[in-house]
Design a protein around this motif. Structure first.
Motif, PDB file in Angstrom:
ATOM      1  N   ALA A   1       7.236  40.748   3.509  1.00  0.00           N
ATOM      2  CA  ALA A   1       7.368  39.302   3.693  1.00  0.00           C
ATOM      3  C   ALA A   1       6.032  38.659   4.030  1.00  0.00           C
ATOM      4  O   ALA A   1       5.684  37.596   3.508  1.00  0.00           O
ATOM      5  N   VAL A   2       5.267  39.309   4.901  1.00  0.00           N
ATOM      6  CA  VAL A   2       3.950  38.778   5.278  1.00  0.00           C
ATOM      7  C   VAL A   2       3.047  38.690   4.060  1.00  0.00           C
ATOM      8  O   VAL A   2       2.384  37.671   3.819  1.00  0.00           O
ATOM      9  N   HIS A   3       3.011  39.754   3.259  1.00  0.00           N
ATOM     10  CA  HIS A   3       2.142  39.776   2.077  1.00  0.00           C
ATOM     11  C   HIS A   3       2.563  38.732   1.055  1.00  0.00           C
ATOM     12  O   HIS A   3       1.718  38.024   0.483  1.00  0.00           O
ATOM     13  N   ALA A   4       3.868  38.614   0.823  1.00  0.00           N
ATOM     14  CA  ALA A   4       4.358  37.727  -0.237  1.00  0.00           C
ATOM     15  C   ALA A   4       4.249  36.258   0.121  1.00  0.00           C
ATOM     16  O   ALA A   4       4.226  35.402  -0.770  1.00  0.00           O
ATOM     17  N   SER A   5       4.178  35.944   1.414  1.00  0.00           N
ATOM     18  CA  SER A   5       4.283  34.546   1.823  1.00  0.00           C
ATOM     19  C   SER A   5       2.987  33.952   2.344  1.00  0.00           C
ATOM     20  O   SER A   5       3.010  32.899   2.995  1.00  0.00           O
ATOM     21  N   VAL A   6       1.846  34.588   2.061  1.00  0.00           N
ATOM     22  CA  VAL A   6       0.564  34.038   2.520  1.00  0.00           C
ATOM     23  C   VAL A   6       0.315  32.692   1.854  1.00  0.00           C
ATOM     24  O   VAL A   6       0.364  32.563   0.628  1.00  0.00           O
ATOM     25  N   ARG A   7       0.070  31.678   2.655  1.00  0.00           N
ATOM     26  CA  ARG A   7      -0.151  30.327   2.143  1.00  0.00           C
ATOM     27  C   ARG A   7      -1.379  30.292   1.242  1.00  0.00           C
ATOM     28  O   ARG A   7      -2.442  30.805   1.580  1.00  0.00           O
ATOM     29  N   GLY A   8      -1.233  29.671   0.071  1.00  0.00           N
ATOM     30  CA  GLY A   8      -2.337  29.527  -0.858  1.00  0.00           C
ATOM     31  C   GLY A   8      -2.630  30.757  -1.691  1.00  0.00           C
ATOM     32  O   GLY A   8      -3.572  30.750  -2.489  1.00  0.00           O
ATOM     33  N   SER A   9      -1.835  31.816  -1.541  1.00  0.00           N
ATOM     34  CA  SER A   9      -2.098  33.057  -2.260  1.00  0.00           C
ATOM     35  C   SER A   9      -1.606  33.023  -3.693  1.00  0.00           C
ATOM     36  O   SER A   9      -2.054  33.811  -4.535  1.00  0.00           O
ATOM     37  N   GLY A  10      -0.638  32.146  -3.987  1.00  0.00           N
ATOM     38  CA  GLY A  10      -0.047  32.122  -5.309  1.00  0.00           C
ATOM     39  C   GLY A  10       0.958  33.233  -5.531  1.00  0.00           C
ATOM     40  O   GLY A  10       1.434  33.435  -6.654  1.00  0.00           O
ATOM     41  N   ARG A  11       1.285  33.988  -4.488  1.00  0.00           N
ATOM     42  CA  ARG A  11       2.237  35.085  -4.626  1.00  0.00           C
ATOM     43  C   ARG A  11       3.659  34.546  -4.693  1.00  0.00           C
ATOM     44  O   ARG A  11       3.917  33.376  -4.430  1.00  0.00           O
ATOM     45  N   VAL A  12       4.596  35.465  -4.980  1.00  0.00           N
ATOM     46  CA  VAL A  12       5.964  35.041  -5.268  1.00  0.00           C
ATOM     47  C   VAL A  12       6.605  34.319  -4.090  1.00  0.00           C
ATOM     48  O   VAL A  12       7.424  33.414  -4.269  1.00  0.00           O
ATOM     49  N   GLY A  13       6.232  34.683  -2.868  1.00  0.00           N
ATOM     50  CA  GLY A  13       6.820  34.036  -1.702  1.00  0.00           C
ATOM     51  C   GLY A  13       6.459  32.573  -1.571  1.00  0.00           C
ATOM     52  O   GLY A  13       7.186  31.808  -0.922  1.00  0.00           O
ATOM     53  N   ARG A  14       5.340  32.157  -2.210  1.00  0.00           N
ATOM     54  CA  ARG A  14       4.919  30.759  -2.129  1.00  0.00           C
ATOM     55  C   ARG A  14       5.400  29.954  -3.325  1.00  0.00           C
ATOM     56  O   ARG A  14       5.160  28.746  -3.385  1.00  0.00           O
ATOM     57  N   SER A  15       6.064  30.596  -4.266  1.00  0.00           N
ATOM     58  CA  SER A  15       6.613  29.871  -5.411  1.00  0.00           C
ATOM     59  C   SER A  15       7.845  29.085  -4.977  1.00  0.00           C
ATOM     60  O   SER A  15       8.378  29.279  -3.881  1.00  0.00           O
TER      61      SER A  15
END
Length: 230
Positions: free
Chosen positions: A155-169
């Protein structure tokens, strides 16, 4: 792609930082550090009646906004990024007196803006923490066999703000089944298989994914069924 690419159309004046050496089509001076395209032909800033403006690089949003507010004439400066195949903003051209007035305004309320930025940063940090907790809970709900610590790491890895990862989609923020499963699969791929080593050894990405697909799916199915990793 070079300067022959068409700069983005937008309201207001546009100035280009050329990638190649160019001469002014009117006065023949060059090479030009900045130019204006008029009917497809490059013009230097003096010939384009912008020679009295000064360049303000991007980076300080408040100073840029206030400089443009103070300046009767301004232009956006862009440069073509070959890797991304698009024009990107580099800064603005504004009147020198306008820049000086904008700097005075920024100095006058610098402390207030610093405090506001600190408040905004704390608010974003709290929002990110709540979202990461929610994402980790959703992983554990959909994949009960996934260890709690691992779910938190995913969850931490996927939701990093500004990362463009799936958690921020958009799907990730909605905690959709597909986004959660995608984050879990990505973690298994990198942490539980030789996928990274295959890439480093020169194996093409699609072939590397094919080789480790069975392990990824077996692990994900096991977690979904409530079975811990072997």
């Amino acid at each position: 792609m070079t300067l022959t690419a068409t700069p983005p159309h937008r309201a207001g004046l546009l100035v280009v930082q050329p990638l190649k050496k160019r001469q002014c089509a009117e006065c023949r001076t060059g090479p030009l550090a900045l130019l204006v395209l008029e009917e497809g032909a490059p013009r230097c800033l003096d010939c384009a009646d912008l020679g009295h403006l000064v360049f303000l690089p991007r980076g300080d949003t408040a100073l840029t906004r206030r400089s443009r507010e103070e300046s009767a004439l301004s232009a956006v400066v862009v440069r073509f990024n070959r890797r991304r195949s698009r024009y990107e903003r580099q800064g603005v051209l504004v009147e020198e007196a306008a820049l000086a007035r904008a700097e005075e305004r920024c100095l006058a309320d610098a402390e207030a803006r610093r405090r506001r930025r600190a408040r905004d940063a704390r608010r974003r940090e709290a929002e990110d923490l709540r979202f990461t907790d929610a994402f980790a809970r959703e992983i554990r709900r959909r994949f009960p066999g996934c260890p709690a610590g691992r779910a938190r790491d995913i969850a931490v890895h996927a939701s990093v703000r500004g990362s463009g990862r799936v958690g921020r989609s958009a799907a990730g923020r909605a905690l959709s089944e597909g986004a959660v499963a995608s984050a879990v699969r990505a973690s298994v791929r990198h942490a539980d298989t030789p996928y990274d080593q295959l890439l480093m050894s020169g194996v093409p990405r699609y072939e590397a994914r094919r080789r480790i697909a069975a392990v990824v799916e077996a692990t994900v199915r096991g977690w979904h069924a409530g079975q811990a990793s072997p």
